[in-house]
Structure formats: C-alpha cells, structure tokens
Design a protein around this motif. Structure first.
Motif, PDB file in Angstrom:
ATOM      1  N   GLU A  36     -22.095 -49.802 -36.744  1.00  0.00           N
ATOM      2  CA  GLU A  36     -21.288 -50.282 -37.864  1.00  0.00           C
ATOM      3  C   GLU A  36     -20.295 -51.342 -37.401  1.00  0.00           C
ATOM      4  O   GLU A  36     -20.069 -52.346 -38.088  1.00  0.00           O
ATOM      5  CB  GLU A  36     -20.542 -49.111 -38.517  1.00  0.00           C
ATOM      6  N   GLU A  37     -19.704 -51.109 -36.249  1.00  0.00           N
ATOM      7  CA  GLU A  37     -18.733 -52.044 -35.691  1.00  0.00           C
ATOM      8  C   GLU A  37     -19.384 -53.399 -35.409  1.00  0.00           C
ATOM      9  O   GLU A  37     -18.829 -54.457 -35.722  1.00  0.00           O
ATOM     10  CB  GLU A  37     -18.158 -51.448 -34.401  1.00  0.00           C
ATOM     11  N   ALA A  38     -20.574 -53.356 -34.842  1.00  0.00           N
ATOM     12  CA  ALA A  38     -21.297 -54.599 -34.547  1.00  0.00           C
ATOM     13  C   ALA A  38     -21.655 -55.333 -35.835  1.00  0.00           C
ATOM     14  O   ALA A  38     -21.485 -56.559 -35.931  1.00  0.00           O
ATOM     15  CB  ALA A  38     -22.552 -54.285 -33.746  1.00  0.00           C
ATOM     16  N   GLY A  39     -22.142 -54.604 -36.831  1.00  0.00           N
ATOM     17  CA  GLY A  39     -22.516 -55.225 -38.097  1.00  0.00           C
ATOM     18  C   GLY A  39     -21.337 -55.885 -38.779  1.00  0.00           C
ATOM     19  O   GLY A  39     -21.448 -56.997 -39.307  1.00  0.00           O
ATOM     20  N   LYS A  40     -20.194 -55.218 -38.755  1.00  0.00           N
ATOM     21  CA  LYS A  40     -18.986 -55.775 -39.380  1.00  0.00           C
ATOM     22  C   LYS A  40     -18.562 -57.062 -38.684  1.00  0.00           C
ATOM     23  O   LYS A  40     -18.184 -58.040 -39.344  1.00  0.00           O
ATOM     24  CB  LYS A  40     -17.853 -54.740 -39.315  1.00  0.00           C
ATOM     25  N   ALA A  41     -18.623 -57.074 -37.354  1.00  0.00           N
ATOM     26  CA  ALA A  41     -18.226 -58.261 -36.600  1.00  0.00           C
ATOM     27  C   ALA A  41     -19.177 -59.429 -36.876  1.00  0.00           C
ATOM     28  O   ALA A  41     -18.750 -60.573 -37.048  1.00  0.00           O
ATOM     29  CB  ALA A  41     -18.196 -57.947 -35.110  1.00  0.00           C
ATOM     30  N   ASP A  51     -19.422 -65.890 -37.695  1.00  0.00           N
ATOM     31  CA  ASP A  51     -19.286 -67.272 -38.172  1.00  0.00           C
ATOM     32  C   ASP A  51     -19.044 -68.240 -37.012  1.00  0.00           C
ATOM     33  O   ASP A  51     -19.603 -69.337 -36.978  1.00  0.00           O
ATOM     34  CB  ASP A  51     -18.143 -67.381 -39.174  1.00  0.00           C
ATOM     35  N   LYS A  52     -18.198 -67.837 -36.073  1.00  0.00           N
ATOM     36  CA  LYS A  52     -17.896 -68.713 -34.932  1.00  0.00           C
ATOM     37  C   LYS A  52     -19.127 -68.920 -34.048  1.00  0.00           C
ATOM     38  O   LYS A  52     -19.359 -70.020 -33.537  1.00  0.00           O
ATOM     39  CB  LYS A  52     -16.733 -68.125 -34.120  1.00  0.00           C
ATOM     40  N   LEU A  53     -19.911 -67.879 -33.884  1.00  0.00           N
ATOM     41  CA  LEU A  53     -21.126 -68.007 -33.088  1.00  0.00           C
ATOM     42  C   LEU A  53     -22.153 -68.896 -33.796  1.00  0.00           C
ATOM     43  O   LEU A  53     -22.831 -69.709 -33.162  1.00  0.00           O
ATOM     44  CB  LEU A  53     -21.729 -66.626 -32.820  1.00  0.00           C
ATOM     45  N   ARG A  54     -22.258 -68.742 -35.107  1.00  0.00           N
ATOM     46  CA  ARG A  54     -23.181 -69.599 -35.862  1.00  0.00           C
ATOM     47  C   ARG A  54     -22.768 -71.064 -35.756  1.00  0.00           C
ATOM     48  O   ARG A  54     -23.618 -71.951 -35.586  1.00  0.00           O
ATOM     49  CB  ARG A  54     -23.217 -69.158 -37.328  1.00  0.00           C
ATOM     50  N   ASP A  55     -21.468 -71.329 -35.864  1.00  0.00           N
ATOM     51  CA  ASP A  55     -20.973 -72.704 -35.759  1.00  0.00           C
ATOM     52  C   ASP A  55     -21.276 -73.290 -34.383  1.00  0.00           C
ATOM     53  O   ASP A  55     -21.673 -74.453 -34.265  1.00  0.00           O
ATOM     54  CB  ASP A  55     -19.464 -72.744 -36.011  1.00  0.00           C
ATOM     55  N   LYS A  64     -29.720 -73.566 -36.173  1.00  0.00           N
ATOM     56  CA  LYS A  64     -29.042 -72.745 -37.173  1.00  0.00           C
ATOM     57  C   LYS A  64     -29.506 -71.309 -37.055  1.00  0.00           C
ATOM     58  O   LYS A  64     -30.720 -71.046 -37.008  1.00  0.00           O
ATOM     59  CB  LYS A  64     -29.343 -73.259 -38.585  1.00  0.00           C
ATOM     60  N   VAL A  65     -28.565 -70.377 -36.996  1.00  0.00           N
ATOM     61  CA  VAL A  65     -28.904 -68.955 -36.911  1.00  0.00           C
ATOM     62  C   VAL A  65     -29.150 -68.419 -38.315  1.00  0.00           C
ATOM     63  O   VAL A  65     -28.263 -68.428 -39.162  1.00  0.00           O
ATOM     64  CB  VAL A  65     -27.775 -68.147 -36.233  1.00  0.00           C
ATOM     65  N   LEU A 119     -13.378 -70.478 -26.743  1.00  0.00           N
ATOM     66  CA  LEU A 119     -14.074 -69.678 -27.752  1.00  0.00           C
ATOM     67  C   LEU A 119     -14.315 -68.268 -27.242  1.00  0.00           C
ATOM     68  O   LEU A 119     -14.174 -67.291 -27.991  1.00  0.00           O
ATOM     69  CB  LEU A 119     -15.399 -70.339 -28.134  1.00  0.00           C
ATOM     70  N   GLY A 120     -14.650 -68.145 -25.978  1.00  0.00           N
ATOM     71  CA  GLY A 120     -14.833 -66.826 -25.396  1.00  0.00           C
ATOM     72  C   GLY A 120     -13.566 -65.994 -25.463  1.00  0.00           C
ATOM     73  O   GLY A 120     -13.606 -64.799 -25.794  1.00  0.00           O
ATOM     74  N   GLU A 121     -12.445 -66.622 -25.166  1.00  0.00           N
ATOM     75  CA  GLU A 121     -11.158 -65.919 -25.241  1.00  0.00           C
ATOM     76  C   GLU A 121     -10.876 -65.462 -26.675  1.00  0.00           C
ATOM     77  O   GLU A 121     -10.404 -64.341 -26.891  1.00  0.00           O
ATOM     78  CB  GLU A 121     -10.034 -66.852 -24.772  1.00  0.00           C
ATOM     79  N   GLU A 122     -11.183 -66.308 -27.650  1.00  0.00           N
ATOM     80  CA  GLU A 122     -10.989 -65.945 -29.050  1.00  0.00           C
ATOM     81  C   GLU A 122     -11.816 -64.724 -29.423  1.00  0.00           C
ATOM     82  O   GLU A 122     -11.332 -63.808 -30.093  1.00  0.00           O
ATOM     83  CB  GLU A 122     -11.371 -67.108 -29.962  1.00  0.00           C
ATOM     84  N   LEU A 123     -13.067 -64.733 -29.001  1.00  0.00           N
ATOM     85  CA  LEU A 123     -13.965 -63.622 -29.348  1.00  0.00           C
ATOM     86  C   LEU A 123     -13.497 -62.322 -28.698  1.00  0.00           C
ATOM     87  O   LEU A 123     -13.544 -61.253 -29.329  1.00  0.00           O
ATOM     88  CB  LEU A 123     -15.395 -63.945 -28.917  1.00  0.00           C
ATOM     89  N   LEU A 124     -13.048 -62.404 -27.449  1.00  0.00           N
ATOM     90  CA  LEU A 124     -12.563 -61.202 -26.772  1.00  0.00           C
ATOM     91  C   LEU A 124     -11.331 -60.622 -27.459  1.00  0.00           C
ATOM     92  O   LEU A 124     -11.184 -59.397 -27.550  1.00  0.00           O
ATOM     93  CB  LEU A 124     -12.253 -61.510 -25.314  1.00  0.00           C
ATOM     94  N   GLU A 125     -10.475 -61.490 -27.965  1.00  0.00           N
ATOM     95  CA  GLU A 125      -9.280 -61.018 -28.675  1.00  0.00           C
ATOM     96  C   GLU A 125      -9.681 -60.292 -29.963  1.00  0.00           C
ATOM     97  O   GLU A 125      -9.007 -59.363 -30.392  1.00  0.00           O
ATOM     98  CB  GLU A 125      -8.358 -62.188 -29.000  1.00  0.00           C
ATOM     99  N   MET A 126     -10.780 -60.725 -30.576  1.00  0.00           N
ATOM    100  CA  MET A 126     -11.239 -60.085 -31.809  1.00  0.00           C
ATOM    101  C   MET A 126     -11.764 -58.675 -31.567  1.00  0.00           C
ATOM    102  O   MET A 126     -11.660 -57.818 -32.445  1.00  0.00           O
ATOM    103  CB  MET A 126     -12.350 -60.923 -32.455  1.00  0.00           C
ATOM    104  N   VAL A 127     -12.329 -58.458 -30.394  1.00  0.00           N
ATOM    105  CA  VAL A 127     -13.026 -57.187 -30.170  1.00  0.00           C
ATOM    106  C   VAL A 127     -12.280 -56.229 -29.247  1.00  0.00           C
ATOM    107  O   VAL A 127     -12.657 -55.058 -29.138  1.00  0.00           O
ATOM    108  CB  VAL A 127     -14.440 -57.421 -29.589  1.00  0.00           C
ATOM    109  N   ASP A 128     -11.258 -56.712 -28.549  1.00  0.00           N
ATOM    110  CA  ASP A 128     -10.577 -55.846 -27.577  1.00  0.00           C
ATOM    111  C   ASP A 128      -9.576 -54.929 -28.269  1.00  0.00           C
ATOM    112  O   ASP A 128      -8.826 -55.365 -29.121  1.00  0.00           O
ATOM    113  CB  ASP A 128      -9.862 -56.713 -26.542  1.00  0.00           C
TER     114      ASP A 128
END
Length: 340
Positions: free
Chosen positions: A128-133, A140-144, A152-153, A331-340
């Motif tokens: 569920e956590e993965a799906g929500k992210a 969205d950031k990964l798709r961009d 395009k993903v 971008l990696g730092e941003e993603l880690l902040e979202m999930v940590d």
C-alpha cells in the motif's frame, strides 16, 4: 498483335498497382475506424517469463487496448526476450528501435539514477505504501525524469519484494551475512550486501542456479516468484523474508512515437495502463505470499524478520542510502526525504 498484347498487359499491371496503392492507403495510419481511433501498430517487448504476473498483466493490456480501440491499435507483443535482451531494451526504447518495452527500474537507473530509489533498502515496507508513493509526487518526479531522457512511463508494474536465499545458515540479523558471497541484482543492493559484511557477485538470472549448485556463490537475492521459477529450493536451504527492496518494472514508450499518437489514442493507452497497473499490484502481494509458501513446502527453512527488527536492518544498510544519494543527486535527495 504482339505489340497490342504487350500494351494491354502493361495496362492491366498499371491498373493492378494503382488498386494496390489505394488499398494500402486505406489501411495507413491517419484513417479512423468506426470507434474513432486511428490505426497504429505498436511493438512491445519484455524479458520476463510469460507465466509471471507482470507478463500476464502486460499481455492483457495489449489485448484490452486492441479490443477497446475496435482493432485499430494493435500491440504486437514479443515476450521472454524474443526481440530484445534486457540490456538492450532501454536504448532501443529511447532511440525508437521499438515503440514500447518493459524493463526493471534497476536497469533504468543507469539512465535515470533516481530510478534506483526502489533498490534502496527498506524504502517501502508495504504494498500500500509503495502504491501511494507511485500514485503521488514521488511517481510524478520519476515520470518527469524519464521523459527528459526520451521515454514516457505508462505503468509501474510491481514485481514484489526482494528476499535472500542461501546455503550456509539462517540469516536472522545483518551480522549473519558476514563472509558470504551473495549474487546481487544491482549497485545499490550491492552496497547493502557489503555493509552487512558479505561480498556481492554480479551475474545474469539464468546463471544463478548453476552458481548456487556449484557453490560459486553462497546465496542470492531475488523475489520469491523468481526463486520458484528458477527452482532455488533445489540448490539453497535457507530463505530470509526481510522485504528489503520493492522491485519495479516499467512499461515505457518512446517519446517521439507517443507525441505522434492522437490524443484519443493516448488517453486509451493511459487509462488501460492504469487499470493494468492496479491489477498487477494486487497480484504482486498474492504471488509473494504464495511463492514463499511454495518454497517452504518444498523444504526451505524460512525466517521472517520480525517487524520490530527491521529498523536494525535498515540502519545497518545506511551506506546503501548514502550511495544512492550521491549517485542520484538533488532528485535522489528529494525522493529520500519523501520516504524516510
């Protein structure tokens, strides 16, 4: 008479060629069918076994698109590496050698380093956590980032959680890895394996069975679905369920090809991909559970890391987080902040 006969034959040939040209034109892209879709043929390649739940989802996606478009959009599926190897897949998608393809996020990380987020240990602990992210800002950031590179993903296809199998001993703590040789699946998991005191070894999935049988490696990491398909139970004794990485496969389409499609066709592809993505995510949890049980039934000794112990495993794997952050930049730092 001969001259007249020859002229008549040439006239017949010209008329036939003209008719063929008209017929070909009527079947060309740009003509809409009764459902309002322009005709298009799309090649889609993937490398997974056809009985894998991700492969089944992709095959159904192709069928659904053709049915919903009234046969106008034909997706020609090339399964199990028939058209491209996983190593050649990404470049072919980016250059337009193939219109669509399915490949792992781990392999895409060499092009878009931020895709390595799925290999960072213990980033996601539940389906569920993965799906929500993936349905939110992180996705969205990964798709961009992928679109900036030319792809395009359309779908994040959940493979499931990665685990460890080995021949030496039960792995009940990070310290138990000390001195082992473990087949790895990527750079970030290798950093975790080293942090746990083991040595990562790279090899293709098809080589793992023989390497385990010959004790070239002591263990391997993979999803339990692959472990069942590749008969790990015949060559390993111990299975550790620690859900350290949530493996993803991406259905991606070449940007230039995508931009040439009519908006109506784009909408159909995106909506169908979304429905397929949800089905695959639900299947990932079912498959993980069923295949882990199958391995136990086949004689493997299974150790499930208690939820309260996961923070210890996560802290010991911090070097892998640092490696990802260094490689993936801001971008990696941003993603880690979202999930940590």
């Amino acid at each position: 008479m001969k001259t007249k006969g020859l002229m008549m034959l040439m006239l017949i040939i010209c008329l036939a060629m003209t008719a063929c040209g008209k017929e070909s034109s009527s079947n060309s892209a740009g003509e809409e069918n009764s459902a309002g879709y322009e005709k298009a043929t799309i090649r889609l390649a993937y490398n997974l076994p056809q009985d894998h739940h991700v492969a089944k989802g992709v095959e159904q996606f192709a069928k659904d698109v053709m049915e919903k478009s009234g046969g106008a959009i034909e997706i020609q599926v090339f399964p199990a590496g028939q058209l491209l190897s996983d190593k050649d897949m990404n470049q072919s998608i980016l250059t337009g050698g193939v219109e669509m393809g399915v490949n792992s996020s781990t392999l895409w990380a060499s092009t878009v380093p931020a895709m390595g987020i799925f290999d960072v240990p213990y980033v996601f602990t539940t389906y569920e956590e993965a799906g929500k992210a993936l349905n939110g800002e992180l996705g969205d950031k990964l798709r961009d980032a992928m679109e900036e590179k030319g792809a395009k993903v359309l779908m994040f296809a959940d493979y499931g959680f990665a685990q460890f199998a080995n021949n030496k001993r039960p792995l009940e703590s990070p310290e138990d890895f000390n001195g082992l040789k473990i087949r790895s699946i990527g750079d970030i998991p290798s950093e975790m394996i080293k942090a746990y005191g083991a040595s990562p070894v790279f090899m293709g999935g098809g080589e793992v069975y023989m390497a385990l049988q010959r004790h070239t490696v002591d263990g391997a990491t993979s999803g339990t679905t692959a472990m069942v398909q590749r008969k790990y139970d015949e060559v390993t004794k111990y299975l550790t369920i620690n859900n350290y990485a949530y493996l993803q496969f991406l259905l991606a389409v070449n940007n230039d090809f995508w931009n040439r499609l009519p908006e109506k066709s784009q909408t159909l592809l995106m909506e169908t991909a979304k429905d397929t993505e949800e089905w695959i995510r639900s299947q990932a949890e079912i498959e993980d559970s069923e295949t882990a049980k199958q391995l136990a039934d086949k004689g493997m000794e299974v150790y499930v890391v208690p939820e309260e112990d996961i923070p210890l495993w996560k802290e010991a794997a911090r070097p892998a987080w640092n490696a990802f952050a260094e490689n993936a930049g801001d971008l990696g730092e941003e993603l880690l902040e979202m999930v940590d």
